[in-house]
Motif scaffolding. Structure first.
Motif, PDB file in Angstrom:
ATOM      1  N   SER A 219       0.687  -1.239   0.092  1.00 19.83           N
ATOM      2  CA  SER A 219       0.091  -0.252   0.054  1.00 19.83           C
ATOM      3  C   SER A 219       1.003   1.242  -0.185  1.00 19.83           C
ATOM      4  O   SER A 219       0.476   2.349  -0.720  1.00 19.83           O
ATOM      5  N   PHE A 220       1.886   1.168   0.844  1.00 18.16           N
ATOM      6  CA  PHE A 220       2.733   2.478   0.839  1.00 18.16           C
ATOM      7  C   PHE A 220       3.534   2.681  -0.233  1.00 18.16           C
ATOM      8  O   PHE A 220       3.525   3.867  -1.090  1.00 18.16           O
ATOM      9  N   SER A 221       3.938   1.341  -1.243  1.00 13.94           N
ATOM     10  CA  SER A 221       4.802   1.881  -2.223  1.00 13.94           C
ATOM     11  C   SER A 221       3.827   2.002  -3.547  1.00 13.94           C
ATOM     12  O   SER A 221       4.070   2.670  -4.361  1.00 13.94           O
ATOM     13  N   ALA A 222       2.448   1.846  -3.468  1.00  9.21           N
ATOM     14  CA  ALA A 222       1.671   1.645  -4.686  1.00  9.21           C
ATOM     15  C   ALA A 222       0.893   3.253  -4.499  1.00  9.21           C
ATOM     16  O   ALA A 222       0.721   3.863  -5.507  1.00  9.21           O
ATOM     17  N   TRP A 223       0.783   3.880  -3.340  1.00  9.63           N
ATOM     18  CA  TRP A 223       0.427   5.068  -3.099  1.00  9.63           C
ATOM     19  C   TRP A 223       1.203   6.127  -2.809  1.00  9.63           C
ATOM     20  O   TRP A 223       0.839   7.609  -2.840  1.00  9.63           O
ATOM     21  N   SER A 224       2.568   6.148  -2.256  1.00 14.66           N
ATOM     22  CA  SER A 224       3.383   6.907  -2.134  1.00 14.66           C
ATOM     23  C   SER A 224       3.821   7.977  -3.294  1.00 14.66           C
ATOM     24  O   SER A 224       4.493   9.009  -3.046  1.00 14.66           O
TER      25      SER A 224
ATOM     26  N   SER B 245       4.631  13.076  -5.528  1.00 10.63           N
ATOM     27  CA  SER B 245       5.813  13.494  -6.088  1.00 10.63           C
ATOM     28  C   SER B 245       5.517  13.503  -7.702  1.00 10.63           C
ATOM     29  O   SER B 245       6.018  14.424  -8.481  1.00 10.63           O
ATOM     30  N   LEU B 246       4.670  12.546  -8.160  1.00  8.57           N
ATOM     31  CA  LEU B 246       4.208  12.707  -9.575  1.00  8.57           C
ATOM     32  C   LEU B 246       3.451  14.034  -9.928  1.00  8.57           C
ATOM     33  O   LEU B 246       3.500  14.665 -11.124  1.00  8.57           O
ATOM     34  N   GLN B 247       2.477  14.413  -8.923  1.00  7.42           N
ATOM     35  CA  GLN B 247       1.908  15.575  -8.968  1.00  7.42           C
ATOM     36  C   GLN B 247       2.643  16.852  -8.864  1.00  7.42           C
ATOM     37  O   GLN B 247       2.290  17.907  -9.503  1.00  7.42           O
ATOM     38  N   TYR B 248       3.592  16.866  -8.212  1.00  8.13           N
ATOM     39  CA  TYR B 248       4.511  17.883  -7.885  1.00  8.13           C
ATOM     40  C   TYR B 248       5.231  18.267  -9.235  1.00  8.13           C
ATOM     41  O   TYR B 248       5.287  19.646  -9.595  1.00  8.13           O
ATOM     42  N   ASN B 249       5.728  17.676 -10.059  1.00 11.07           N
ATOM     43  CA  ASN B 249       6.477  17.905 -11.257  1.00 11.07           C
ATOM     44  C   ASN B 249       5.738  18.665 -12.180  1.00 11.07           C
ATOM     45  O   ASN B 249       6.244  19.732 -12.786  1.00 11.07           O
TER      46      ASN B 249
ATOM     47  N   CYS C 148      -5.488  10.304 -16.422  1.00  7.04           N
ATOM     48  CA  CYS C 148      -4.392   9.071 -17.037  1.00  7.04           C
ATOM     49  C   CYS C 148      -4.301   8.216 -15.955  1.00  7.04           C
ATOM     50  O   CYS C 148      -4.300   6.933 -16.496  1.00  7.04           O
ATOM     51  N   ILE C 149      -4.393   8.319 -14.755  1.00  9.67           N
ATOM     52  CA  ILE C 149      -4.482   7.132 -13.523  1.00  9.67           C
ATOM     53  C   ILE C 149      -5.805   6.572 -13.712  1.00  9.67           C
ATOM     54  O   ILE C 149      -5.434   5.211 -13.803  1.00  9.67           O
TER      55      ILE C 149
END
Length: 98
Positions: free
Chosen positions: A10-15, A19-23, A42-43
């Motif tokens: 869960s942590f790896s899937a949603w963390s 960062s992808l939104q920040y760029n 897109c998600i």
């Protein structure tokens, strides 16, 4: 053992989302609303496409084939990401040289 593994998954899937939104917001703050809505779309499209591919794989073969198709898609995504990172580093080096 199952709960810690699910927590790690869960942590790896949603963390990666923040960062992808920040760029894109950092690149074009004046169009952040549009970029974030495109990101969300897109998600959702990716989730729907994965469900469709999984359904086709289950209908035409076995459950084992779904895991192989998933593994192949991860390999393809990793190759694309490596190529894009390589291209980005070349562009960055060229910009610094100018």
């Amino acid at each position: 053992m199952t709960i810690p593994l699910l927590m790690l998954w869960s942590f790896s899937a949603w963390s990666s989302g923040p960062s992808l939104q920040y760029n894109p917001v950092w690149l074009a703050p004046e169009a952040s609303e549009i970029l974030l809505s495109l990101y969300g779309s897109c998600i959702q499209l990716g989730i729907a496409a994965a469900a469709g591919v999984g359904g086709i794989a289950l209908r035409n073969s076995s459950v084992l084939s779904v895991s192989w198709i998933g593994a192949a898609s991860v390999v393809i995504a990793a190759i694309i990401a490596a190529a894009l990172f390589s291209l980005n580093s070349k562009v960055t080096k060229n910009e610094k040289a100018v």
